[in-house]
Design a protein around this motif. Structure first.
Motif, short mmCIF file in Angstrom:
data_model
loop_
_atom_site.label_atom_id
_atom_site.label_comp_id
_atom_site.label_asym_id
_atom_site.label_seq_id
_atom_site.Cartn_x
_atom_site.Cartn_y
_atom_site.Cartn_z
N VAL A 188 1.03 -1.08 0.06
CA VAL A 188 -0.07 0.02 -0.13
C VAL A 188 0.88 1.33 -0.07
N THR A 189 0.57 2.18 -0.91
CA THR A 189 1.18 3.45 -1.10
C THR A 189 -0.08 4.43 -0.43
N PHE A 190 0.20 5.22 0.62
CA PHE A 190 -0.91 6.09 1.31
C PHE A 190 -0.55 7.34 0.86
N LEU A 191 -1.34 8.06 0.12
CA LEU A 191 -1.20 9.36 -0.57
C LEU A 191 -1.48 10.60 0.31
N HIS A 192 -0.70 11.27 0.72
CA HIS A 192 -1.02 12.53 1.63
C HIS A 192 -0.92 13.65 0.75
N SER A 193 -1.11 14.88 1.30
CA SER A 193 -0.73 16.09 0.78
C SER A 193 0.34 16.49 1.30
N ASP A 194 1.28 17.28 0.80
CA ASP A 194 2.55 17.78 1.14
C ASP A 194 2.32 18.36 2.47
N HIS A 195 1.18 19.24 2.63
CA HIS A 195 1.11 19.85 4.14
C HIS A 195 1.18 18.85 5.18
N ASN A 196 0.13 17.93 4.85
CA ASN A 196 -0.03 16.82 6.20
C ASN A 196 0.90 15.96 6.14
N LEU A 197 1.85 15.48 5.16
CA LEU A 197 2.80 14.71 5.29
C LEU A 197 3.94 15.16 6.19
N ARG A 198 4.20 16.68 6.01
CA ARG A 198 5.13 17.18 6.84
C ARG A 198 4.62 17.66 8.33
N ARG A 199 3.38 17.74 8.27
CA ARG A 199 2.87 17.68 9.72
C ARG A 199 2.77 16.40 10.34
N LEU A 200 2.67 15.24 9.72
CA LEU A 200 2.81 13.94 10.43
C LEU A 200 4.38 13.74 10.90
N GLY A 201 5.19 14.32 10.04
CA GLY A 201 6.44 14.04 10.49
C GLY A 201 7.06 12.55 10.36
N GLY A 202 7.84 12.22 11.69
CA GLY A 202 8.25 10.89 11.65
C GLY A 202 7.09 9.95 11.89
N ALA A 203 5.64 10.24 12.07
CA ALA A 203 5.00 9.14 12.34
C ALA A 203 4.52 8.53 10.97
N ALA A 204 4.86 9.26 10.05
CA ALA A 204 4.53 8.62 8.67
C ALA A 204 5.68 7.67 8.04
N THR A 205 6.40 7.21 8.96
CA THR A 205 7.48 6.28 8.51
C THR A 205 7.16 4.83 9.41
N ALA A 206 6.27 4.95 10.21
CA ALA A 206 6.33 4.02 10.93
C ALA A 206 5.38 2.93 10.23
#
Length: 470
Positions: free
Chosen positions: A37-55
């Motif tokens: 699965v590739t989960f597609l965020h917006s740039d804004h939200n991916l920056r906001r999630l930070g390290g949590a989006a690598t787990a």
């Protein structure tokens, strides 16, 4: 497992909290089934999630496309239209690269074989099909609200719409006959909020957008809904008549845990759990109006005064700038008053943990679909103050259909707040209805239940699409 490993699903939610939350649990379910699965965020939200989006699993990754707009309720239509222009170009380019040869990053991901896009991002479905990738629509709201969007022509035909001009739309308790299966309980005030501005010659732009994307769903390969047979079997059945296929696979929040921190754009105040530990069973009112609701200073004062008047301790999620002019000294003083009156105020809470805590007696909610199903799963009585969109429909189901809570729409008065909170906290009938529905939903999501079986069928459907497309 070898066949599943070759299947790679791109999951693309609308970049607001409620949509991300639901579709992140869905992505976790696909990963659990052995898919990439590739989960597609917006740039804004991916920056906001930070390290949590690598787990999470090595079969789950996070990518993003541009999105420069704010997340206020008033900006939603602008946000969606921006995605149709700037965002869609970047999305098409990214998807094309992922289809041709994966992303060439040597991370073990095969080419994308299927797209599951938020149903209100119809451009994402169309672009995928044009590129040659089979696409499925996922609607994150309730089935009952989606059925109401489908039913707009019939409501005009039967005279349910438009509401009478002037006087606040006439009698908002007038029955609505045009939504199939809901003729016995649906009123004008229970329709999605944008219906109130309909005239013979004009429809609210946001409502028109939702009508268009709902109609678009009829042409897609399948529609996925985060609901259960025990909650919305009738609405799902009526929707199915208009679809090529429908999968009712929820509540996903009880089926597949999301990777830690990957679904929330806010950092939860976990310290509130220790505060709850110090309270007696079913003694606390949990208050959260979701990620988008904005209230006036007057509404804030009415809620606060009503909560204090009950005498019950309360845990209140109050986002920054949720109250208009919330930096005003009087609002800050009121927050301090809440803390001095056995209340705890936090910017965000770990909602699932809060709702399942023994100390929570009822949930004062905006009746967003995620919050509604989460409270339903835990058997927590609700008191609903809907803000917009599908929340009006959801709150009517809580109060009149499931009878798992009370519906306080269109009223914000301290005496009413206090009265309804007390009833939600103390009514044995409401609590028993909430517990009964919770048992039924848990049967739906358990092995052999309807939602579990539908999810398994959906995974097989995605695998078949991926193989046939190759």
């Amino acid at each position: 497992m070898a066949a599943a490993a070759a299947v790679h699903v791109l999951v693309f939610p609308t970049p607001v909290q409620g949509h991300i939350n639901c579709m992140m649990h869905f992505a976790a379910g696909l990963v659990d089934a052995g898919l990439h699965v590739t989960f597609l965020h917006s740039d804004h939200n991916l920056r906001r999630l930070g390290g949590a989006a690598t787990a999470g699993s090595p079969r789950l990754r996070f990518l993003s496309v541009p999105d420069d707009h704010a997340r206020g309720v008033g900006d939603l239509l602008e946000l969606l239209r921006s995605f149709q222009t700037k965002g869609s170009v970047a999305y098409r380019s990214l998807l094309t690269s992922l289809v041709r040869a994966g992303d060439n990053s040597n991370d073990g991901f095969p080419p994308v074989t299927c797209v599951v896009a938020d149903g209100i991002l119809s451009f994402a479905i169309d672009a995928a099909e044009e590129i040659g990738v089979p696409a499925i629509a996922f609607r994150t709201g309730s089935a009952c609200s989606i059925l109401s969007y489908f039913s707009l022509p019939r409501m005009f035909q039967l005279g349910d719409l438009p509401f009478p001009a002037g006087g606040g739309g006439g009698d908002l308790d007038e029955p609505v006959r045009g939504v199939p299966g809901m003729e016995s309980f649906l009123r004008r005030r229970d329709l999605p909020s944008q219906f109130r501005s309909c005239t013979e010659n004009q429809i609210d732009p946001m409502l028109q957008y939702l009508i268009d994307v709902t109609a678009h769903s009829s042409s897609v390969r399948a529609l996925v809904l985060n609901t259960a047979a025990s909650m919305e079997a009738s609405a799902v059945a009526h929707i199915a008549k208009r679809m090529r296929d429908v999968f009712a696979i929820g509540p996903l929040q009880d089926m597949f845990p999301a990777p830690a921190g990957a679904a929330s754009l806010w950092r939860a105040d976990d310290a509130c759990m220790a505060w709850l530990d110090g309270k007696t069973d079913r003694s606390v009112v949990y208050v959260s109006l979701g990620s988008l609701t904005v209230i006036s200073r007057e509404q804030f004062t009415e809620f606060l005064s009503g909560l204090i008047a009950t005498g019950y301790p309360f845990l209140w999620v109050l986002r920054p700038n949720m109250v208009e002019a919330s930096k005003n000294a009087s609002v800050q003083e009121a927050i301090e008053e809440a803390r001095n009156c056995n209340g705890r105020v936090v910017e965000w809470a770990p909602q699932r943990d809060v709702l399942r805590h023994r100390a929570v007696g009822c949930f004062l909610t905006h009746a967003g679909w995620n919050s509604t199903v989460e409270a339903t799963i835990e058997g927590v009585p609700m008191m609903c103050w809907p803000f917009f969109a599908d929340q009006q429909m959801n709150s009517r189901f809580v109060g009149a259909v499931w009878k798992t809570g009370l519906d306080m729409k269109d009223v914000c008065d301290r005496a009413v707040v206090a009265k309804m909170v007390r009833e939600a906290m103390e009514s044995a009938e409401i609590r028993e209805s909430a517990r009964t529905l919770a048992r039924m939903v848990r049967q739906d999501v358990a092995d052999g239940g309807s939602s579990a079986a539908e999810f398994k069928r959906l995974v097989g459907f995605i695998k078949e699409l991926s193989t046939t497309n190759k």
